[in-house]
Write a protein that holds these residues in place. Sequence first.
Motif, mmCIF file in Angstrom:
data_model
loop_
_atom_site.group_PDB
_atom_site.id
_atom_site.type_symbol
_atom_site.label_atom_id
_atom_site.label_comp_id
_atom_site.label_asym_id
_atom_site.label_seq_id
_atom_site.Cartn_x
_atom_site.Cartn_y
_atom_site.Cartn_z
ATOM 1 N N LEU A 140 0.820 -1.210 0.037
ATOM 2 C CA LEU A 140 -0.367 -0.426 -0.431
ATOM 3 C C LEU A 140 1.123 1.083 -0.003
ATOM 4 C CD1 LEU A 140 -3.416 0.508 0.149
ATOM 5 C CD2 LEU A 140 -2.407 1.219 2.574
ATOM 6 N N ILE A 141 1.191 1.776 -0.407
ATOM 7 C CA ILE A 141 1.485 3.643 -1.293
ATOM 8 C C ILE A 141 0.909 4.767 -1.476
ATOM 9 C CG2 ILE A 141 3.360 2.257 -1.977
ATOM 10 C CD1 ILE A 141 2.993 3.685 -4.785
ATOM 11 N N ALA A 142 1.125 5.551 -1.268
ATOM 12 C CA ALA A 142 0.342 7.185 -1.004
ATOM 13 C C ALA A 142 1.126 8.310 -1.070
ATOM 14 C CB ALA A 142 -0.465 7.429 0.241
ATOM 15 N N VAL A 193 0.022 -7.253 -4.712
ATOM 16 C CA VAL A 193 -0.671 -6.704 -5.371
ATOM 17 C C VAL A 193 -0.597 -4.825 -5.251
ATOM 18 C CG1 VAL A 193 -2.974 -5.966 -6.333
ATOM 19 C CG2 VAL A 193 -2.688 -8.407 -4.931
ATOM 20 N N LEU A 194 -0.349 -4.153 -5.457
ATOM 21 C CA LEU A 194 0.360 -2.837 -5.258
ATOM 22 C C LEU A 194 -1.363 -1.925 -5.577
ATOM 23 C CD1 LEU A 194 2.567 -0.020 -4.789
ATOM 24 C CD2 LEU A 194 2.016 -0.352 -8.049
ATOM 25 N N ILE A 195 -0.792 -1.258 -4.427
ATOM 26 C CA ILE A 195 -2.319 0.039 -4.124
ATOM 27 C C ILE A 195 -1.909 1.481 -3.829
ATOM 28 C CG2 ILE A 195 -4.682 0.567 -3.035
ATOM 29 C CD1 ILE A 195 -5.129 -2.219 -1.667
ATOM 30 N N ASP A 196 -2.414 2.164 -4.929
ATOM 31 C CA ASP A 196 -2.044 3.049 -4.264
ATOM 32 C C ASP A 196 -3.025 4.079 -3.449
ATOM 33 O OD1 ASP A 196 -1.448 6.103 -4.512
ATOM 34 O OD2 ASP A 196 -0.220 6.354 -6.499
ATOM 35 N N SER A 197 -3.146 4.168 -2.415
ATOM 36 C CA SER A 197 -4.334 4.817 -1.304
ATOM 37 C C SER A 197 -4.795 6.842 -2.222
ATOM 38 C CB SER A 197 -4.419 4.662 -0.661
ATOM 39 O OG SER A 197 -3.876 5.001 0.456
ATOM 40 N N SER A 198 -3.832 7.506 -2.610
ATOM 41 C CA SER A 198 -3.440 8.834 -3.007
ATOM 42 C C SER A 198 -4.878 9.048 -3.091
ATOM 43 C CB SER A 198 -2.639 9.616 -3.772
ATOM 44 O OG SER A 198 -1.226 8.580 -3.785
#
Length: 219
Positions: A140-142, A193-198
């Motif tokens: 999880l990134i942002a 699994v990459l999730i960009d929560s920006s």
Amino acid sequence: MKDNIITIDGPSASGKGTLARNIADFLGFEILDSGLLYRVYAFLFESGLKHSQIPASIKNDVSFKSDKEGIVVLNKNIDITAKLRDESTAIAASKISSLAETRENLLTIQRNFYSPAGLVADGRDMGTVVFPDAKLKIFLIASPEIRAKRRQLELQNRGQEVNMHALIEDIKQRDLKDQTRELSPLVPADDSVLIDSSDMSPEEVLSFTKKLAKKEFNK
Ligand code: C5P
């Protein structure tokens, strides 16, 4: 076979904690907040214990309880949660987490959080090092700016005023340190699994993860 594990890795304030709590509630899994363990480790080290004494102290003196606000940590029956959540402890944890002794001492402790009911483990190296066989791995990134904003809100809710510029710098520094350290750097596992929560709300991140979990765990 420990196939009921979800790992959620990513940088600080990317929303891992919220996602971990929500998805654990949904699936009825237990939770490991490994960042909190690193903070406990730093706290004990700063209070004068040696590396060799810390595992026994975590086992005998420290307890973790869940309440509606999140996890409460007691050390010899004294609530140290607020101290652990301070930026000063975050910085101390980040520093001590790059040492081999720290990571080795915490490896078994983290794995012991596994429960047959299932486990959601959040941190930096849950999918790469601690639970490499986990069935579902989220990274999880942002953006640093969004994460600093979230962190500011969290600290303000606890009555602490913060300088936004300093917070963004602090987050970038810690990212760099976590990503470039030699041991267990913050990198996505190949099968994550990459999730960009920006630009996503916590509800959107949860609903996306629920879909993945339903598929993996037949729920
Ligand atoms: O996630 P949190 O901000 O509470 O973590 C505090 C520090 O502990 C991080 O900056 C990171 O350096 C370290 N940490 C780690 N490996 C983990 C979890 C946290 O190195 N699995």
